[in-house]
Design a protein around this motif. Sequence first.
Motif, PDB file in Angstrom:
ATOM      1  N   VAL A  35      25.739  59.977  55.038  1.00 17.36           N
ATOM      2  CA  VAL A  35      25.596  61.359  54.572  1.00 17.36           C
ATOM      3  C   VAL A  35      26.824  62.140  55.017  1.00 17.36           C
ATOM      4  N   HIS A  36      27.310  62.998  54.105  1.00  9.79           N
ATOM      5  CA  HIS A  36      28.386  63.921  54.486  1.00  9.79           C
ATOM      6  C   HIS A  36      28.493  65.048  53.483  1.00  9.79           C
ATOM      7  N   VAL A  41      22.240  67.900  56.888  1.00 11.75           N
ATOM      8  CA  VAL A  41      22.443  66.734  57.755  1.00 11.75           C
ATOM      9  C   VAL A  41      21.097  66.278  58.327  1.00 11.75           C
ATOM     10  N   GLU A  90      18.741  64.640  55.615  1.00 10.02           N
ATOM     11  CA  GLU A  90      19.110  63.293  55.145  1.00 10.02           C
ATOM     12  C   GLU A  90      18.990  62.251  56.255  1.00 10.02           C
ATOM     13  N   LEU A  91      19.417  62.607  57.477  1.00  7.31           N
ATOM     14  CA  LEU A  91      19.300  61.611  58.563  1.00  7.31           C
ATOM     15  C   LEU A  91      17.830  61.363  58.902  1.00  7.31           C
ATOM     16  N   LEU A 145      26.693  59.436  59.695  1.00  5.11           N
ATOM     17  CA  LEU A 145      27.208  60.768  59.363  1.00  5.11           C
ATOM     18  C   LEU A 145      28.721  60.784  59.552  1.00  5.11           C
ATOM     19  N   TYR A 152      30.919  69.151  63.511  1.00  2.81           N
ATOM     20  CA  TYR A 152      30.229  68.778  64.753  1.00  2.81           C
ATOM     21  C   TYR A 152      30.095  69.976  65.693  1.00  2.81           C
ATOM     22  N   ALA A 176      20.224  58.458  64.287  1.00  2.00           N
ATOM     23  CA  ALA A 176      21.276  57.910  63.417  1.00  2.00           C
ATOM     24  C   ALA A 176      21.861  56.640  64.020  1.00  2.00           C
ATOM     25  N   LEU A 191      27.460  58.209  64.334  1.00  2.00           N
ATOM     26  CA  LEU A 191      27.979  59.550  64.055  1.00  2.00           C
ATOM     27  C   LEU A 191      29.494  59.479  64.213  1.00  2.00           C
TER      28      LEU A 191
END
Length: 513
Positions: free
Chosen positions: A208-209, A244, A247-248, A255, A262, A282, A285
Amino acid sequence: MSLLFPALFQAATDDSATVRRPALRFGTHALSHGELAVAARRFAARVREAADGGRVAVWATPVLETAVGVVAALEAGLAVVPLNPRSGKAELEHILADSAPRLLLAAPGEELPRAVRQLRRLDVTIDTGIRTGTDTGTDAGIDLGGDLGGGETVPALDEPNPESPAFVVYTSGTTGPPKGAVIPRRAVAATLDALADAWQWTADDVLVHGLPLFHVHGLILGVLGPLRRGGAVRHLGRFSTEGVARELNSGATMLFGVPTMYHRIAEALPGDPELVRALAGARLLVSGSAALPVHDHERIAAATGRRVVERYGMTETLMNTAVRADGEAGPGTVGLPLPGVELRLVEEDGTPIAAYDGETVGEIQVRGPNLFTGYLHRPDATAGAFTADGWFRTGDMAVRDPDGYVRIVGRKATDLIKSGGYKIGAGEIENALLEHPGVSEAAVTGEPDADLGERVVAWVVATDPASPPAPEALAAHVAERLAPHKRPRVVHYLDALPRNDMGKLLKRALRTP
Ligand code: MCA
Ligand code: AMP
C-alpha cells in the motif's frame, strides 16, 4: 510464457493462480493479473501503432489508467516519460521540448493544460476482454496464448533489448532546468529483483502507498515492483494515515512512503489505535527518498513495536542499498549494498576510503546493473556524473559501520533541497523568482522542517523595496511555473544579498534567525 512481457514481469507467470490474483487497485477500480495482461496487451497494440517507435508521455495522475498506460507502453517496447500533472507551464514545456514524446496517454476525461494539448492524445482504455452475456468468465478471458475467448487473439509483443530505455524521468540539478534520466529496462529489472531479495518480497505481498506516479519511488518501485513479483499494490490516490490504517488492517502487508508520510504517521499514532494495529501487523514498513529522522523512527518503534527499514536510491541509480527484512533496522542507516551493486566511499580527491569505522565520511559512488544510461541530450552532464572508470558520483556523503551498514550524513551540494521527498534545485527556483517583475535578486536555500525534512526558503531583493511582492504571490508564481512542491514556504526580504569581495553570493550567510 509469462503473463506480461517476459523480461520485466517474469514473475507473473501464467499459472491459473496468478491470473486470478489481484494486481492493481486504485479506490474501487481493480484488475487481476489476468485482466491486466489482457488490457495492457490490447492497449499496447494501439500505443505501438500510434507512437511509431517514439517516446510516450503519461499524464501520471494517481489512477488505474496511469498504471495500465505505463505497462502497455512498456509492453510495446517504448520509453515512458511520466509527467507530473501539477507541473507548471515552464517545467512542462521544457520536459516536452526535451523528450519530444510522440504521444500522450491520459485517463479519459482528464483535463489537460495548454502546454500538452498540441501532443497527440490517446485515452487509456481498459478492455479486459470479459464480455457480459457470455459464459467465458475471467479465466476464459485470459488464455495466455492470446486466445481471449470468442476466437480473438492478442499476441504478446517481442521483448525488446534490455538496454533499451524503459523510462525518461526528469530530475532536478543544482542549476538549470530538470534533466531527463534515461533508465533502461535492465535497470528496472535489476533493482526490483535486488529489492525482492532484500525484502523477501513475493507474490503474497500486498503493497500500500500514496506516492506520486511520476517518480521512481511511486511508479517503478511502487507499481512495477508488485507486478514483477506477481503480487499486488493498492494505491491510496492520496496519502492519508486513515488510508494506510484501513489497507494494512485489511490484507496489505507492506507500506512504502517518504519520511514526511512517516512523520505524519508518527504524529497520528498516539491518538489512533487502528493505525497502531495496522503498523504493528505489517510485514514490512519501508521509508525512502530522504533521510528518516531518528525521532520519527523511534516514535513509530515505541508505539508499534515495528522498525521502519530504509533504502537508499536515486533517480539515476534506482536502488543502491537497503536494510534487509531479516536485518537489523536501526535509525539513521540505509543498510547494505543491494545484490549486484558495487558501492564505495571516496575522498574529495577521489581516493577510495577503505575504512569501515562509522566515522570517515566520503562521497558515495556506485556501479552496477541498476544504473541509468545517461541524461537525455546532455552528454556533458552525463560525462560529469561518472568517474573515468565508470563509477556514478551520487553527491551523497556517508560513513560505513564495521558491519558494512551505510549511514548517509549529508549531501555535497547545498543547492539541492529535499522537501517532502522531492528533489528541488535552488537554481530553478531562483530563475523562476527572477522572472517576477517585483524581484530584482533572489537566492533560495533549504532549511530544516519537521514535516517536509527541508522547506524551500526564498531570499529576495525587491525591485521596489517600498512595495515588495507578497510571499503568497511569489509562492503562486513558482507553483504555476514549476510545480506546487517547489514553491517557497518562507520568503525573506533583504536590501541586498550577502556577497564576498568578488561579488559571489554567500549562501551560508542566509539563515533564518
Ligand atoms: C499549495 N498548493 C498550491 C499552492 N499552495 N498549489 C498551487 N499554488 C500554490 N501557491 C497545493 C498543493 O498543490 C497541494 O494540493 C496542497 O496545496 C498541499 O501541498 P503541499 O503542502 O506541497 O504538500 P502535501 O500535500 O502536504 O504533500 C506532502 C507529501 C508530498 C504527500 C509528502 O510531498 C509527496 O507526495 N511526496 C512524495 C515525493 C516522492 O515521491 N518523491 C520521490 C522522488 P492538493 O491538496 O490538491 O494536493 S525520489 C525518488 O524517486 C528516489 C529514486 C528515491 O530514493 O525514492
Ligand atoms: P532523487 O534524485 O529525487 O531521485 O533523489 C535522490 C536522493 O534522495 C539521493 O541522492 C539522496 O540524497 C536522497 N535519498 C534517497 N533515499 C534516501 C534515504 N533513505 N536516506 C537519505 N537520503 C535519501
